[in-house]
Enzyme design. Structure first.
Site, PDB file in Angstrom:
ATOM      1  N   ASP A   1      -0.949 -14.454  -0.173  1.00  0.00           N
ATOM      2  CA  ASP A   1      -0.935 -14.279   1.282  1.00  0.00           C
ATOM      3  C   ASP A   1      -0.811 -15.637   1.960  1.00  0.00           C
ATOM      4  OD1 ASP A   1      -1.471 -11.935   3.312  1.00  0.00           O
ATOM      5  OD2 ASP A   1      -2.420 -13.734   4.141  1.00  0.00           O
TER       6      ASP A   1
ATOM      7  N   ARG B   1       0.784  -1.243   0.000  1.00  0.00           N
ATOM      8  CA  ARG B   1       0.000   0.000   0.000  1.00  0.00           C
ATOM      9  C   ARG B   1       0.808   1.281   0.000  1.00  0.00           C
ATOM     10  NH1 ARG B   1      -3.199  -2.318   4.954  1.00  0.00           N
ATOM     11  NH2 ARG B   1      -1.178  -3.352   4.983  1.00  0.00           N
TER      12      ARG B   1
HETATM   13  O1  CP3 Z   1       5.884  -9.464   0.509  1.00  0.00           O
HETATM   14  C1  CP3 Z   1       5.163  -9.321  -0.516  1.00  0.00           C
HETATM   15  O2  CP3 Z   1       5.127  -8.252  -1.169  1.00  0.00           O
HETATM   16  C2  CP3 Z   1       4.403 -10.530  -1.025  1.00  0.00           C
HETATM   17  C3  CP3 Z   1       3.055 -10.695  -0.598  1.00  0.00           C
HETATM   18  C4  CP3 Z   1       2.748 -10.959   0.868  1.00  0.00           C
HETATM   19  C5  CP3 Z   1       1.607 -10.421   1.510  1.00  0.00           C
HETATM   20  N1  CP3 Z   1       1.508 -10.977   2.750  1.00  0.00           N
HETATM   21  C6  CP3 Z   1       0.683  -9.458   0.910  1.00  0.00           C
HETATM   22  C7  CP3 Z   1      -0.221  -8.699   1.796  1.00  0.00           C
HETATM   23  C8  CP3 Z   1       3.380 -11.803   1.785  1.00  0.00           C
HETATM   24  C9  CP3 Z   1       4.687 -12.576   1.643  1.00  0.00           C
HETATM   25  C10 CP3 Z   1       2.573 -11.819   2.954  1.00  0.00           C
HETATM   26  C11 CP3 Z   1       2.901 -12.632   4.143  1.00  0.00           C
HETATM   27  C12 CP3 Z   1       2.019 -12.576   5.313  1.00  0.00           C
HETATM   28  N2  CP3 Z   1       0.670 -12.402   5.350  1.00  0.00           N
HETATM   29  C13 CP3 Z   1       2.470 -12.793   6.641  1.00  0.00           C
HETATM   30  C14 CP3 Z   1       3.887 -13.138   7.049  1.00  0.00           C
HETATM   31  C15 CP3 Z   1       4.787 -11.957   7.050  1.00  0.00           C
HETATM   32  C16 CP3 Z   1       4.476 -10.954   8.124  1.00  0.00           C
HETATM   33  O3  CP3 Z   1       4.067  -9.840   7.751  1.00  0.00           O
HETATM   34  O4  CP3 Z   1       4.651 -11.274   9.308  1.00  0.00           O
HETATM   35  C17 CP3 Z   1       1.359 -12.674   7.490  1.00  0.00           C
HETATM   36  C18 CP3 Z   1       1.364 -12.797   8.995  1.00  0.00           C
HETATM   37  C19 CP3 Z   1       0.213 -12.447   6.653  1.00  0.00           C
HETATM   38  C20 CP3 Z   1      -1.201 -12.310   7.077  1.00  0.00           C
HETATM   39  C21 CP3 Z   1      -1.733 -10.971   6.776  1.00  0.00           C
HETATM   40  N3  CP3 Z   1      -2.005 -10.490   5.505  1.00  0.00           N
HETATM   41  C22 CP3 Z   1      -2.042  -9.952   7.701  1.00  0.00           C
HETATM   42  C23 CP3 Z   1      -1.866 -10.054   9.214  1.00  0.00           C
HETATM   43  C24 CP3 Z   1      -2.507  -8.871   6.958  1.00  0.00           C
HETATM   44  C25 CP3 Z   1      -3.098  -7.595   7.525  1.00  0.00           C
HETATM   45  C26 CP3 Z   1      -2.054  -6.671   7.998  1.00  0.00           C
HETATM   46  C27 CP3 Z   1      -1.784  -5.642   6.952  1.00  0.00           C
HETATM   47  O5  CP3 Z   1      -0.592  -5.364   6.685  1.00  0.00           O
HETATM   48  O6  CP3 Z   1      -2.765  -5.064   6.468  1.00  0.00           O
HETATM   49  C28 CP3 Z   1      -2.429  -9.211   5.582  1.00  0.00           C
HETATM   50  C29 CP3 Z   1      -2.774  -8.361   4.439  1.00  0.00           C
HETATM   51  C30 CP3 Z   1      -1.774  -8.201   3.344  1.00  0.00           C
HETATM   52  N4  CP3 Z   1      -0.988  -9.185   2.823  1.00  0.00           N
HETATM   53  C31 CP3 Z   1      -1.520  -7.002   2.606  1.00  0.00           C
HETATM   54  C32 CP3 Z   1      -0.559  -7.312   1.640  1.00  0.00           C
HETATM   55  C33 CP3 Z   1       0.009  -6.395   0.579  1.00  0.00           C
HETATM   56  C34 CP3 Z   1      -2.233  -5.692   2.820  1.00  0.00           C
HETATM   57  C35 CP3 Z   1      -3.614  -5.880   2.306  1.00  0.00           C
HETATM   58  C36 CP3 Z   1      -4.189  -4.733   1.515  1.00  0.00           C
HETATM   59  O7  CP3 Z   1      -3.743  -4.427   0.409  1.00  0.00           O
HETATM   60  O8  CP3 Z   1      -5.154  -4.190   2.044  1.00  0.00           O
END
Ligand code: CP3
Length: 344
Positions: A75, A29
């Protein structure tokens, strides 16, 4: 035989004069082009399951910055969804899932063979990326590690202390162990399909490894990642594995051998000099600049980046942040970090 791709060279154990660089959550984002494509997709999960748009957001940070690796846009919570859990994202709050805390709920999950029906679009995203990425860019596939995925499946959301997962582990060890085994098996199948589709490296995210104590850390963070790595190595001996037991602290030492991974990713709570001495001595390390520098920038960003590159210059190193970049980051600070890593 040396390969051209710098990430693969570092993963093979080479200390490069300039470390290769990519960034966790590099498609995200903080980038206006990501926000535009996400709006076009409708919501986050629709973006994950739309191969053309998921490939597009994966490519955006490569076009803008020329990172050395692209990470598949998906994700870690797609695996629970493919196993039959309900999954949705609440804007401004995060993920929500239907919970698994009993044998009856566990019995309702789908068999591992069925996950590919849901995950087929992800494999298609990988195939598109394998075709479209620049030849010098490495394609990284990924999955959540079983413990971290289980914490979300048990609690139904993110939790500060993973309390519900620890409670189930204490109160119903049989269900807890069976859930971890199911996730482990699904993760092996999922990552195998990503590799078949063109992923060149895979990364396991154990974001909540740090909350496991003593024998539990070995049993529920290290052992499942070791099992996944071993199963993948049997089928794909040349595909390197990056493991990220976030929050492991002193337990990062010895993690390469315990997991069997080529690279250990470290967070920002450990010092670079300690990592060089106690982790990098066993293989490639990835990390670990504080992601807050991408918000605050300035001289501190440059000084810290230089010091980290220097401290880890004696062995194989892939430069990265210590955790994902946050939505409030300034895209110009990312450029500044890259320029500092590449230009001194
Ligand atoms: O790294 C990258 O660019 C590749 C894509 C990727 C995403 N999530 C996209 C994402 C990867 C590798 C992840 C891993 C992920 N997802 C983890 C492990 C890494 C870490 O951050 O600890 C976890 C715990 C998740 C679960 C998850 N997904 C959560 C807790 C959330 C909400 C928190 C947040 O940042 O909003 C997500 C959403 C998420 N996954 C977004 C993205 C780009 C944001 C969503 C959006 O665009 O609204």
């Amino acid at each position: 035989m040396t390969t051209q791709k710098t990430i693969l060279r570092a993963l093979a154990g080479e200390a490069l004069p300039t470390p290769p660089i990519w960034m966790m959550r590099q498609a995200g984002r903080y980038l206006p082009e990501y926000r535009a494509t996400r709006a076009q997709a409708g919501d986050f999960l629709s973006l994950c399951y739309n191969p053309d748009l998921a490939a597009e957001v994966t490519l955006q940070p490569i076009r803008r910055y020329g990172f050395d690796a692209a990470i598949l846009f998906a994700d870690i919570l797609l695996v629970p969804q493919a196993l039959g859990a309900d999954l949705w994202f609440v804007t401004g709050e995060g993920p929500r899932l239907s919970t698994i805390t009993t044998q009856a709920e566990l019995d309702q999950l789908k068999p591992v063979d069925a996950i590919h029906d849901t995950l087929a679009p992800v494999y298609e995203t990988v195939r598109i990326l394998a075709r479209e990425l620049p030849k010098e860019t490495t394609l990284i596939g990924f999955a959540g590690a079983p413990w971290t995925v289980a914490t979300y499946m048990i609690a139904g959301q993110g939790t500060p202390d993973q309390g519900p997962a620890h409670a189930l582990k204490a109160e119903n060890r049989a269900v807890f162990d069976a859930l971890l085994a199911r996730i482990t098996e699904a993760t092996i199948a999922y990552l195998s399909h990503q590799i078949d589709a063109g992923a060149e490296v895979v990364k396991l995210f154990d974001s909540w490894a740090g909350s496991l104590q003593d024998a539990d850390f070995q049993r529920y963070s290290i052992a499942p990642m070791q099992q996944i790595t071993q199963a993948l190595k049997a089928r794909y001996p040349d595909v390197p594995v990056i493991a990220f037991p976030r929050g492991a602290g002193l337990r990062y030492a010895g993690a390469h051998a315990a997991i069997g991974a080529e690279c250990i990713a470290v967070d920002d709570a450990v010092s670079s000099s300690w990592v060089a001495k106690h982790v990098q001595n066993s293989g490639c390390v990835q990390g670990h600049l504080k992601s807050s520098h991408m918000v605050t920038g300035g001289d501190a960003l440059v000084t810290e980046t230089r010091a980290m590159v220097q401290a880890l210059s004696g062995g194989p190193h892939i430069f990265n942040l210590g955790h994902g970049i946050t939505p409030d980051a300034d895209p110009d600070n990312v450029q500044r970090m890259i320029d500092t890593v590449r230009g001194g």
